[in-house]
Design a protein around this motif. Structure first.
Motif, PDB file in Angstrom:
ATOM      1  N   ASP A 180     -11.853  65.258  11.481  1.00  0.00           N
ATOM      2  CA  ASP A 180     -11.582  63.841  11.243  1.00  0.00           C
ATOM      3  C   ASP A 180     -10.522  63.691  10.157  1.00  0.00           C
ATOM      4  O   ASP A 180     -10.423  64.521   9.239  1.00  0.00           O
ATOM      5  N   ILE A 181      -9.746  62.638  10.255  1.00  0.00           N
ATOM      6  CA  ILE A 181      -8.701  62.361   9.277  1.00  0.00           C
ATOM      7  C   ILE A 181      -9.102  61.168   8.421  1.00  0.00           C
ATOM      8  O   ILE A 181      -9.429  60.099   8.944  1.00  0.00           O
ATOM      9  N   LEU A 182      -9.091  61.357   7.118  1.00  0.00           N
ATOM     10  CA  LEU A 182      -9.275  60.257   6.185  1.00  0.00           C
ATOM     11  C   LEU A 182      -7.901  59.803   5.706  1.00  0.00           C
ATOM     12  O   LEU A 182      -7.101  60.617   5.239  1.00  0.00           O
ATOM     13  N   SER A 183      -7.631  58.521   5.833  1.00  0.00           N
ATOM     14  CA  SER A 183      -6.323  57.989   5.450  1.00  0.00           C
ATOM     15  C   SER A 183      -6.297  57.562   3.989  1.00  0.00           C
ATOM     16  O   SER A 183      -7.289  57.046   3.468  1.00  0.00           O
ATOM     17  N   ASN A 184      -5.171  57.796   3.355  1.00  0.00           N
ATOM     18  CA  ASN A 184      -4.920  57.291   1.998  1.00  0.00           C
ATOM     19  C   ASN A 184      -6.038  57.639   1.018  1.00  0.00           C
ATOM     20  O   ASN A 184      -6.559  56.780   0.310  1.00  0.00           O
ATOM     21  N   VAL A 185      -6.395  58.900   0.984  1.00  0.00           N
ATOM     22  CA  VAL A 185      -7.481  59.332   0.099  1.00  0.00           C
ATOM     23  C   VAL A 185      -7.078  59.155  -1.360  1.00  0.00           C
ATOM     24  O   VAL A 185      -5.973  59.541  -1.770  1.00  0.00           O
ATOM     25  N   ASN A 208     -11.819  50.946   5.533  1.00  0.00           N
ATOM     26  CA  ASN A 208     -11.470  51.697   6.736  1.00  0.00           C
ATOM     27  C   ASN A 208     -10.231  51.048   7.350  1.00  0.00           C
ATOM     28  O   ASN A 208     -10.291  49.893   7.782  1.00  0.00           O
ATOM     29  N   THR A 231     -12.419  57.998  -2.642  1.00  0.00           N
ATOM     30  CA  THR A 231     -12.623  57.540  -1.262  1.00  0.00           C
ATOM     31  C   THR A 231     -14.028  57.889  -0.773  1.00  0.00           C
ATOM     32  O   THR A 231     -14.485  59.028  -0.903  1.00  0.00           O
ATOM     33  N   GLY A 250      -3.233  60.913  -0.231  1.00  0.00           N
ATOM     34  CA  GLY A 250      -2.662  60.720   1.099  1.00  0.00           C
ATOM     35  C   GLY A 250      -3.664  61.050   2.183  1.00  0.00           C
ATOM     36  O   GLY A 250      -4.870  61.150   1.929  1.00  0.00           O
ATOM     37  N   ASP A 251      -3.198  61.234   3.393  1.00  0.00           N
ATOM     38  CA  ASP A 251      -4.095  61.545   4.503  1.00  0.00           C
ATOM     39  C   ASP A 251      -4.652  62.954   4.332  1.00  0.00           C
ATOM     40  O   ASP A 251      -3.958  63.875   3.900  1.00  0.00           O
ATOM     41  N   PHE A 252      -5.929  63.113   4.703  1.00  0.00           N
ATOM     42  CA  PHE A 252      -6.617  64.390   4.498  1.00  0.00           C
ATOM     43  C   PHE A 252      -7.467  64.717   5.717  1.00  0.00           C
ATOM     44  O   PHE A 252      -8.253  63.881   6.171  1.00  0.00           O
ATOM     45  N   GLU A 253      -7.289  65.929   6.235  1.00  0.00           N
ATOM     46  CA  GLU A 253      -8.094  66.372   7.373  1.00  0.00           C
ATOM     47  C   GLU A 253      -9.348  67.082   6.887  1.00  0.00           C
ATOM     48  O   GLU A 253      -9.282  68.077   6.161  1.00  0.00           O
TER      49      GLU A 253
END
Length: 356
Positions: free
Chosen positions: A23-28, A101, A95, A15-18
């Motif tokens: 910065d936020i990585l989406s759908n890791v 992206n 990811t 899922g999303d990871f800070e």
């Protein structure tokens, strides 16, 4: 136990990871290799810079640490469940710069944010939660993997019984950063680099290959090079000497399996490694470790000198250090298991005897 019956690879959606940066990585997503029944104690393996999740591998395609991880081996895959994740930022399914992206609708490429060793460990911790794993027998890894091991011990001190970092120091030295700078400069100087937005038909192959050659000079010792090649002529058009041919081959081999942006990401993560950052210094951070620690240093290691690893062990509440005499230098953690593997077997079987 039949290894093939218990062997699996797969992918987990985190899922999303800070990131540490904010910065936020989406759908890791995180890819993994897992061997052994869930009822067994788990050993988490952390891979090095250009490694991957295939530490054990299969009978037809043995993994990069197959000599250590075997049935009745130094880490007995009949006795322990073994898990390896491809690190965040790697190029084997987790990811990374190769991922899509969601903002641009294209690959991240050079837009992939900077990550740290702590980010890698946090993602692995979340992946284990997805698998409902709440405790580890041990965490083990060499080089970049050893950095992850140390962070595991500081970030999650109650999560494991044993930590085994090999060929890794509590922070990356300026000398190692200097070599990494040479590697990064080789990549960014390639005419095809295009600020990191290269295409599949115009890869920065020459730059990445040269970066690998620089790395190979630090992974092995001068003694090993001299003993192996002995100024032998190669007889090839692109190399007068066998040592030149060897370096060319190593560069070409990495280009065929690794992405330049991923390489840049992981080099920068390595440079940022310092368990003492924002924790009052590395000695104070080492004091936070509760697990039994077994460290390994390999003679002639240019990047991570054994004496510095020994200093780290001395700062940990319960630790023992092993010096391994080898001509291979830093790459010793991938070779000559018969020299040092028994120490790992012993600490897994009787961790409380680490003190003698």
């Amino acid at each position: 136990m039949n290894l093939q019956q218990s062997y699996q690879t797969g992918k987990l959606l985190i899922g999303d990871f800070e990131l540490e940066s904010g910065d936020i990585l989406s759908n890791v997503e995180v890819t993994y290799e897992r061997s052994g029944p869930a009822s067994r104690e788990m050993v988490l393996v952390c891979h090095a810079l250009t490694g991957d999740q295939f530490a054990i591998g299969t009978d037809t395609a043995p993994g990069w640490w197959n000599g250590l991880l075997q049935p009745e081996g130094y880490i007995d895959t009949d006795r322990y469940q073994v898990m390896t994740f491809n690190v965040l930022g790697g190029c084997n399914g987790t990811t990374s710069a190769l991922s899509m992206n969601p903002v641009s609708g294209d690959r991240y490429a050079a837009a992939f944010p900077e990550i740290t060793i702590r980010d890698m460990v946090s993602v692995q911790r979340l992946a284990l939660e997805k698998l409902e794993i709440s405790h580890l027998k041990a965490v083990i890894g060499g080089s970049l993997g050893g950095m992850q091991v140390m962070e595991w011990g500081v970030m999650y001190p109650d999560f494991m019984d044993v930590l085994i970092p090999l060929a890794a120091t509590p922070f990356v030295s300026d000398y190692a950063i200097a070599y990494n700078h040479l590697a990064k400069t080789a990549i960014t100087s390639d005419p095809n680099w295009n600020d990191g937005y290269y295409t599949a038909d115009r890869l920065p192959a020459a730059g990445l290959g040269l970066a690998r050659m620089v790395g190979m000079l630090t992974y092995r010792s001068d003694h090993q090079y001299n003993e192996r090649f002995r100024r032998a002529a190669s007889g090839k058009d692109d190399a007068a000497y066998e040592v030149e041919s060897y370096l060319n081959y190593q560069g070409e081999k990495l280009v065929a399996r690794f992405d330049a942006n991923c390489y840049m990401t992981l080099l920068q993560a390595m440079n940022s490694h310092d368990i003492g950052r924002e924790r009052g210094g590395w000695q104070a951070a080492a004091q936070k470790i509760k697990a039994i620690v077994l460290t390994f240093g390999f003679s002639r290691d240019l990047l991570f000198p054994p004496e510095e690893i020994k200093r780290f062990a001395a700062a940990v509440p319960s630790a023992r250090h092993v010096d391994v005499d080898t001509i291979y230098g830093h790459d010793g953690f991938l070779l000559e298991f018969e020299k040092w593997g028994h120490h790992i077997r012993d600490v897994l079987e009787q961790p409380m005897k680490i003190s003698y």
